[in-house]
Structure formats: C-alpha cells, structure tokens
Design an enzyme around this catalytic site. Structure first.
Site, PDB file in Angstrom:
ATOM      1  N   GLU A  23      -4.999  -8.757  -0.379  1.00  0.00           N
ATOM      2  CA  GLU A  23      -5.827  -8.406   0.781  1.00  0.00           C
ATOM      3  C   GLU A  23      -7.260  -8.257   0.313  1.00  0.00           C
ATOM      4  OE1 GLU A  23      -4.508  -5.305   3.487  1.00  0.00           O
ATOM      5  OE2 GLU A  23      -2.418  -5.823   3.100  1.00  0.00           O
ATOM      6  N   GLU A  75       0.835  -1.212   0.000  1.00  0.00           N
ATOM      7  CA  GLU A  75       0.000   0.000   0.000  1.00  0.00           C
ATOM      8  C   GLU A  75       0.868   1.260   0.000  1.00  0.00           C
ATOM      9  OE1 GLU A  75      -3.296  -0.142   2.818  1.00  0.00           O
ATOM     10  OE2 GLU A  75      -4.141  -1.858   1.776  1.00  0.00           O
TER      11      GLU A  75
HETATM   12  O1  AHR Z   1      -5.350  -5.939   6.813  1.00  0.00           O
HETATM   13  C1  AHR Z   1      -5.307  -4.762   7.557  1.00  0.00           C
HETATM   14  C2  AHR Z   1      -4.642  -3.619   6.812  1.00  0.00           C
HETATM   15  O2  AHR Z   1      -5.421  -3.261   5.720  1.00  0.00           O
HETATM   16  C3  AHR Z   1      -3.295  -3.879   6.224  1.00  0.00           C
HETATM   17  O3  AHR Z   1      -2.274  -3.729   7.134  1.00  0.00           O
HETATM   18  C4  AHR Z   1      -3.185  -2.860   5.151  1.00  0.00           C
HETATM   19  O4  AHR Z   1      -2.361  -3.265   4.091  1.00  0.00           O
HETATM   20  C5  AHR Z   1      -4.619  -2.616   4.740  1.00  0.00           C
HETATM   21  O5  AHR Z   1      -4.938  -1.272   4.709  1.00  0.00           O
END
Ligand code: AHR
Length: 492
Positions: free
Chosen positions: A295, A173
């Site tokens: 994710e 991110e």
């Molecule tokens: O999964 C929780 C968080 O969500 C992670 O650390 C991040 O990459 C995303 O914003």
C-alpha cells in the site's frame, strides 16, 4: 544542465514486474462501480467486469492485483462470497462508510477479473477476525486439485479446476485495523496461521507476513526476528500525507509550499525503505525475503460532497510526480522491493482510473505506470546524476530524479521526473560504451494542478516526446516543469 551517467555494463538486480502492481479493496466505489457492475448492467461488461476498465488495465500492463483489502480483509469471511449471488450473506462494511456489502464480488469474481486483465492474483487473508481453519479452507478452496471438501464445493460453484495462486498475505495492518496487535503477538500468530496455508499439488504459495506502518522499524525487527524462516515476503505500508491527517487538503487545491511538502513526503519512501532493508538484512543477509510495499500513494481529503468513508479523490500532475518519483525509488531498491501495490485501482485514493456511471477516465498516475512499463522485468542499471535541492524551507526535494534499466533485448529505459513546479530542466544522458541507434520518448506534462475530468477532453495525457538532441553519443533531454519523461533507447 544536469549530467546523468548510466552504466550499461553495471547490471544490478532484476526489477520484478510486480513492483508495478495495484490494490483493489471493498472500499467505496473501487470494486462495485469501479470494476464490477454485474452481468445485467447496461455498462459494457464481460461476466460483470467493466470492459473499459479491464482494457485500460491490460494496456497499462498491470502485473498483479491485491484483494480484498486493506482493513476490509480482516473482517472478510470468504465463505460469504461464494455460491449463488441471491443467497450470499450480507454484511456491514464497518471500516468503509458502514455500507451494506452484498458479497456479489467474491473469490470466483476476483479470479475472473485477474484472468481478464491477465495479471497475477494476490489474496490477503484474515487474521484479525478470522480463524486458522477459515484461512486453511480458503487456500484449499482456491488451490486444491482433486477431491476434497473445499474442491468439491468450488466445483459445485462452477469452477472445477483450481486456480493458480502465488501471492498470499497473512493479515493486513495487524498493528492497527487488523487487530491492534503487538509485533510479538502478531509474529506468533503469523507462525501459526501460515502453517495451515498449504501448498497443494504444484501450487506453491509465496507467503507474505504483515509488515510495518511507515517508519515502525521495530515491527520489522520483531516479526522477522521471530518468524523470518516462515515467510517469503514482508509487507510495508507508507502513504504520502501532506502536513498531517487534519491539514492534508484536497487533491486539486494546493499552493507551491504544499506541492513541495507533498513531494518531500513522498520522497521519504527512500529513507523508509533503506531503514527497513537494514533491519531485514539483520535477519536475512542473503536477501531471500522480499519487501512488499503493498500500500502506497497519496491520501488527501475526499472530494467535496462525497462519502468521507469512500476515500474518493481526484488526481493531478502532483500525483503523477509522486508516482514517478516513488517508482524510480522502487527500481533502485530492486534487490529487496519485489512487489508494490499502489492504493488503489479505481475511485479510491491515488487511483489509476476514475468512473462515473458509464464513463471512465485515466488519471495522470495511470499514464506514469504506462510510461514506466519498460522497466517491468528489466535489470536495473547503475546510474548517477548531479542534482539540486529545490523547494521551500523544511520541504526540499531533488529537482530531477531518475532510474535506468536494460531489457533482455538490450533496450534501455530511462525514466526522469522534473519535480520543479516552475522551471524546465535539461539532462545530458551519457550511456558509457553504448552506441545509441535510436531514441523514442514519451512525456507527461501539464500545469501542476491539471487533472482529467469526466466532462472535458483529457487535460493530462501522454504524448510523444521530441524535445531532445543526440550529439556525439550524448542525449540531451529537456524536461518541462512538473513533468515525467520516459526514454526508450536502442543499441547500434
Ligand atoms: O487503502 C486504504 C486503507 O489504508 C487500507 O484499507 C488499510 O490497509 C490502510 O490503512
């Protein structure tokens, strides 16, 4: 009655087993307590890893695990997590609750966890606050076979042989918690950092660039435009957040409107994948580069009384349906989506297991992954189904979703979700030119708000499925309201 046509002769792309992957971050009680309790714990463990959790993950056939973050990855300095535990440097986990991280779970422990589970490790490097040298040395430490400064250090720390490491992501991110970069700036950094992520000996890295947030198609366009030739994959993060970040509500508290709102948001994955794939096609028409959804999952308010920075939430049949419909979407995008990692493994967001002291429960989402395991490594089959739009105004979903695949031995797996909160649905499954010898099924069905809790017998568990008929080669499956069904079909 719905009609599902599956075409066993129309084979599409392979569904990589890594699509059924998971994600473990130094966040709340995911690593500590959820997976790692230390060698001296009274909780049964092997080398510090909880036996119950490892067994559950093996049973679920977990293929790949991402670590150490998430946002944590871009403030993680791997050298703090090696060597004698008593002397490992402590740090403040600023993203997640401001707690002190003692670094007792580091590189060696992660590889040990993957060894016990029997899954591929997927390591996420630090671009946001780490140096090129630091990343270069981490790869050397993990994978160099021979005498080098990092390999000698690794041996000194108890592991003479290098580990096999395929999946490596350069930053997380980086448009947000990983450094607030523009796509242009990140793309240039990606080119630079990845240069020094070397392939040592027979170890060949599969390099993944940090991809977009949800529908930020410009990020994919710019990063691929500038750096496609240097990557094997690009990531994508998309979370299912009902309504908005302020009104998303709790995992176990929702009404009918919120049920459909949540499933509608989850179904947005279809559009998001399609549009990112179109952008990828522009720069990589041969589809060499994988889209890695590392994710995804539901994100609700934390359970009352728990640390807001720990992201601990329960999991109901609503989560099971989000998992089922998303995995069916991933299967159908198998030509590009070659890895996905639900967030997260234990005690965080849409976890597959929850722990409380020595107790562990499997969530409804766990069972969905178990039921879909037949798709791992199988080949997607062309399928089509008539279906209806249901739900509330502005938050419609299809009532039934499906995907089908064929394994090497000819066994067909069909997975179906009934998204209706109230109505059963029947599906007539026709497999063109495929004589059916036998059908076995599994079903996950319970009232929409049902969840598994620590003090009660499990409310939501997978059961043998028998509510189907087989007549003249047509298999008719009756799906209870709010259910997930998996069918395993063998050929005569
Ligand atoms: O999964 C929780 C968080 O969500 C992670 O650390 C991040 O990459 C995303 O914003």
């Amino acid at each position: 009655m719905h009609h599902l046509y599956v075409y066993p002769d129309q084979k599409m792309s392979k569904i990589e087993k890594e699509v059924y992957g998971n994600f473990s971050e130094h966040l709340g009680r995911c690593i500590y307590e959820g997976v790692y309790v230390g060698e001296d714990s009274e909780i049964p463990n092997v080398n510090g890893m909880r036996t119950d959790v490892v067994e559950a993950l093996k049973e679920m056939k977990l293929p790949v695990l991402r670590w150490p973050g998430g946002c944590f990855a871009d403030e993680y300095h791997w050298k703090d997590g090696i060597g004698p535990k008593e002397t490992r440097k402590r740090m403040v986990n600023t993203h997640w609750g401001g707690v002190v991280e003692d670094n007792s779970f580091g590189t060696h422990e992660f590889f040990e966890l993957c060894r016990q589970i029997g899954c591929e490790p997927y390591v996420n490097g630090n671009v946001g606050s780490g140096s090129v040298q630091e990343m270069n040395e981490w790869v050397e430490y993990m994978t160099f076979d021979g005498v080098s400064p990092q390999a000698v250090e690794r041996e000194k720390n108890g592991h003479k042989d290098p580990w096999k490491l395929k999946y490596f992501c350069v930053g997380n991110e980086n448009w947000g918690c990983g450094g607030n970069m523009t796509p242009e700036f990140y793309a240039d950094n990606y080119r630079r950092y990845q240069t020094y992520c070397r392939n040592y000996g027979s170890n060949k890295l599969f390099k993944i660039a940090c991809g977009a947030n949800a529908d930020d198609y410009n990020w994919t366009d710019v990063v691929m435009g500038k750096a496609a030739r240097y990557m094997d994959g690009i990531s994508l993060h998309y979370y299912t957040v009902p309504y908005n970040w302020k009104e998303r509500g709790q995992a176990t508290e929702f009404d009918e409107e919120c049920w459909y709102e949540t499933l509608n948001k989850a179904y947005r994955m279809e559009e998001i994948l399609t549009k990112h794939e179109a952008m990828m096609d522009k720069h990589d028409p041969e589809k060499r580069i994988a889209l890695v959804v590392d994710e995804w999952g539901t994100w609700f308010d934390v359970e009352p009384g728990t640390n807001p920075g720990f992201l601990y939430q329960q999991s109901t049949m609503r989560d099971a349906l989000v998992a089922g419909l998303t995995l069916n979407i991933f299967n159908k995008h198998a030509d590009r989506v070659r890895m996905a990692n639900i967030a997260q493994l234990a005690n965080v967001l849409q976890a597959v297991v929850l722990t409380e002291g020595a107790k562990m429960i499997k969530t409804p989402t766990y069972y969905v992954f178990q039921m879909f395991a037949g798709h791992q490594g199988a080949t997607l089959l062309q399928s089509s189904m008539d279906r209806n739009e249901i739900g509330c105004e502005g938050r419609k979903v299809y009532d039934v979703t499906e995907s089908a695949s064929v394994a090497e031995d000819g066994t067909i797996t069909v997975t179906l979700n009934n998204l209706s909160m109230t109505d059963a649905n029947a599906v007539a499954v026709e497999l063109a030119g495929y004589g059916i010898a036998s059908v076995k099924g599994q079903v996950l069905a319970a009232s929409p708000k049902a969840f598994n809790d620590f003090d009660e017998e499990e409310q939501v568990t997978v059961k043998d499925y028998t509510d189907f008929t087989l007549e003249n080669g047509v298999l008719t499956a009756n799906l209870p309201a709010a259910s997930v069904v998996a069918l395993t079909i063998t050929k005569a």
